[in-house]
Design an enzyme around this catalytic site. Sequence first.
Site, short mmCIF file in Angstrom:
data_model
loop_
_atom_site.label_atom_id
_atom_site.label_comp_id
_atom_site.label_asym_id
_atom_site.label_seq_id
_atom_site.Cartn_x
_atom_site.Cartn_y
_atom_site.Cartn_z
N ASN A 1 0.84 -1.20 0.00
CA ASN A 1 0.00 0.00 0.00
C ASN A 1 0.88 1.25 0.00
OD1 ASN A 1 -1.82 2.03 0.46
ND2 ASN A 1 -2.59 1.24 2.41
N PHE A 2 0.82 2.01 -1.09
CA PHE A 2 1.65 3.21 -1.18
C PHE A 2 1.10 4.36 -0.31
CE2 PHE A 2 3.76 2.71 -5.67
CZ PHE A 2 4.05 1.38 -5.40
N LYS A 3 -0.17 4.22 0.12
CA LYS A 3 -0.83 5.34 0.83
C LYS A 3 -0.61 6.60 -0.01
CE LYS A 3 -0.72 2.98 5.22
NZ LYS A 3 -0.66 3.07 6.69
N HIS B 1 -10.09 0.81 4.93
CA HIS B 1 -8.79 0.93 5.62
C HIS B 1 -9.00 1.84 6.85
CE1 HIS B 1 -4.65 2.00 6.49
NE2 HIS B 1 -4.31 0.91 5.82
N GLU C 1 -5.90 -5.45 10.74
CA GLU C 1 -4.85 -4.44 10.94
C GLU C 1 -5.16 -3.61 12.17
OE1 GLU C 1 -4.17 -1.71 7.68
OE2 GLU C 1 -2.60 -3.04 7.02
N ILE D 1 -0.07 0.29 13.13
CA ILE D 1 0.16 0.74 11.75
C ILE D 1 1.26 1.81 11.71
CG2 ILE D 1 -0.89 2.05 9.84
CD1 ILE D 1 -3.51 0.59 10.37
N GLY E 1 2.95 -2.87 10.67
CA GLY E 1 4.31 -3.08 11.17
C GLY E 1 5.05 -4.25 10.54
N ALA F 1 3.09 -1.37 4.14
CA ALA F 1 3.31 -0.07 3.50
C ALA F 1 4.73 0.44 3.74
CB ALA F 1 2.28 0.96 3.99
#
Length: 220
Positions: free
Chosen positions: A12-14, A93, A141, A146, A181, A202
Site C-alpha cells: 500500500n503506497f498510501k 482501511h 490491521e 500501523i 508493522g 506499507a
Amino acid sequence: MKPTMKPLILINFKTYLKRTDGLELTKKLMQVKSSKYTLAIAPSSLIVAEVCRKISIAVFAQHLDPVGFGPHTGSLSAAEAKMLGVTGTILNHSEKKLSSKTLQKTIGLCRKLRLQTCVCASTIREVKNIAPLKPTYLAYEPVALIGGNISVTEARPEIIQEAVRTAKKISPATKVLCGAGVHSSEDLHHALSLGTEGVLLAHAIVLSKDPVKALKELIT
Ligand code: G3P
C-alpha cells in the site's frame, strides 16, 4: 489477476509519494518476481490510471466508491477502475473508514464488476461484521501498530489466529491477511504460520532506502 492459492503481498503506497516517485517505485517493484507469492501494489488514487497503462503488475485501488458513470462528483468510480484494468481495491482501511451500508454496497458492485476486494478490519468485532459480506480478502490491521516497527505478528499472534478462525467460520472462501508493522520475512512466515494467506504492508517497502532490496528480503 487470476485467482491463485499463492499468498498475497499487497504493498500500500498510501499517499507517501508524489506522482513521479510513485511511478518510479512501481517500475522498480515490478522487477521483483516470485514463484511463491502473488505481488500486488496499491498506488495513490491519482496515479492508478497511469500505472495500469504503463506497468504490468497487479494493481489495487486504495479505495473505490459504489458508483458507475454519472453525476458522482469527487467519487472514484468502480466501473471506471475496472475499465482501467485495476485488479481490485482495498476498502475500509483504518485511514479511510466506511459505513457498513456503503461497504456492503461497494463490495456488491465490485463483485458484479469482478473486482477483488481487500476489506480491512481493526478489531475482531469488525471481522465479525465484515466476514458476512464475503470479501475476497479480509485484512486484520490493529490501528495502534500501523506505521510502526513492531509487527502485528509479534504483538498480536493470538488475535490474528482468532481473526482467521472467525472469518473462515463465517466466509470460508474469504482469504485472511494481516498488516501493520510487517517488515521482515520472519513476519511474513509468521503471518502464514498463523493461518493468514498473505500480508498488507506499507512503510517497510514504500519508505525504504532500497524498496527492491526490502521486498526481495521480505519474500525470501
Ligand atoms: O495498508 C497497510 C498499512 O496500513 C500497514 O502500514 O506501514 O504498518 O505497513 P505499515
